[in-house]
Design a protein around this motif. Sequence first.
Motif, PDB file in Angstrom:
ATOM      1  N   LYS A 117       0.837  -1.203   0.000  1.00  0.00           N
ATOM      2  CA  LYS A 117       0.000   0.000   0.000  1.00  0.00           C
ATOM      3  C   LYS A 117       0.870   1.250   0.000  1.00  0.00           C
ATOM      4  CE  LYS A 117      -4.063  -2.008   1.979  1.00  0.00           C
ATOM      5  NZ  LYS A 117      -5.092  -1.941   2.987  1.00  0.00           N
ATOM      6  N   LYS A 118       0.528   2.171  -0.870  1.00  0.00           N
ATOM      7  CA  LYS A 118       1.282   3.424  -0.973  1.00  0.00           C
ATOM      8  C   LYS A 118       1.048   4.283   0.273  1.00  0.00           C
ATOM      9  CE  LYS A 118       1.292   3.568  -5.934  1.00  0.00           C
ATOM     10  NZ  LYS A 118       2.375   4.118  -6.673  1.00  0.00           N
ATOM     11  N   ASN A 119       2.081   5.002   0.660  1.00  0.00           N
ATOM     12  CA  ASN A 119       2.056   5.956   1.770  1.00  0.00           C
ATOM     13  C   ASN A 119       1.734   5.317   3.113  1.00  0.00           C
ATOM     14  OD1 ASN A 119       2.622   8.129  -0.009  1.00  0.00           O
ATOM     15  ND2 ASN A 119       0.465   8.134  -0.603  1.00  0.00           N
ATOM     16  N   GLN A 120       1.946   4.016   3.253  1.00  0.00           N
ATOM     17  CA  GLN A 120       1.723   3.341   4.536  1.00  0.00           C
ATOM     18  C   GLN A 120       3.008   3.270   5.360  1.00  0.00           C
ATOM     19  OE1 GLN A 120      -1.158   2.155   6.013  1.00  0.00           O
ATOM     20  NE2 GLN A 120      -2.083   3.356   4.386  1.00  0.00           N
ATOM     21  N   HIS A 121       4.151   3.488   4.737  1.00  0.00           N
ATOM     22  CA  HIS A 121       5.438   3.434   5.427  1.00  0.00           C
ATOM     23  C   HIS A 121       5.584   2.127   6.195  1.00  0.00           C
ATOM     24  CE1 HIS A 121       5.965   7.547   4.227  1.00  0.00           C
ATOM     25  NE2 HIS A 121       4.815   7.842   4.781  1.00  0.00           N
ATOM     26  N   TYR A 122       5.330   1.041   5.487  1.00  0.00           N
ATOM     27  CA  TYR A 122       5.301  -0.287   6.093  1.00  0.00           C
ATOM     28  C   TYR A 122       6.561  -0.573   6.924  1.00  0.00           C
ATOM     29  CZ  TYR A 122       5.614  -5.327   6.417  1.00  0.00           C
ATOM     30  OH  TYR A 122       5.779  -6.598   6.888  1.00  0.00           O
TER      31      TYR A 122
ATOM     32  N   ARG B 198       8.858   1.398   8.100  1.00  0.00           N
ATOM     33  CA  ARG B 198       9.094   2.372   9.168  1.00  0.00           C
ATOM     34  C   ARG B 198       8.402   1.953  10.462  1.00  0.00           C
ATOM     35  NH1 ARG B 198       6.979   8.180   8.080  1.00  0.00           N
ATOM     36  NH2 ARG B 198       8.587   8.087   6.492  1.00  0.00           N
ATOM     37  N   ASN B 199       7.284   1.277  10.334  1.00  0.00           N
ATOM     38  CA  ASN B 199       6.479   0.937  11.504  1.00  0.00           C
ATOM     39  C   ASN B 199       6.720  -0.459  12.062  1.00  0.00           C
ATOM     40  OD1 ASN B 199       5.136   3.468  11.464  1.00  0.00           O
ATOM     41  ND2 ASN B 199       3.913   2.744   9.766  1.00  0.00           N
TER      42      ASN B 199
END
Length: 73
Positions: free
Chosen positions: A32-37, A39-40
Motif C-alpha cells: 500500500k502506498k504511503n503506509q510506510h510499512y 518504518r512501523n
Amino acid sequence: MNNPKNYYIDMDGVLALYDRDAYRGSDPLFLKKNQHYFRNLKPDRKALEIVDRLHYNSRYTGDKIYILTSLPM
C-alpha cells in the motif's frame, strides 16, 4: 583494506521483525502506498547489533553495507 566486501541486508524478517499478515490478501499491507510499512515494523535488536558491528568494522575493512528496501512494482 584487502578485498572489501559488499553486504546486502534485507529489512522484513532480518532488520525488522517479520509480519506475516502484511503479505496476506489481494491488497497486502506492504504494497500500500504511503503506509510506510517498514518504518512501523519493530526492529530485530540482534540483527541491528550485527549491522552495527559490520558498520564499525567497515571503517577498517572498506566493506560496504546496503539496506534493501525497494519493492518490485
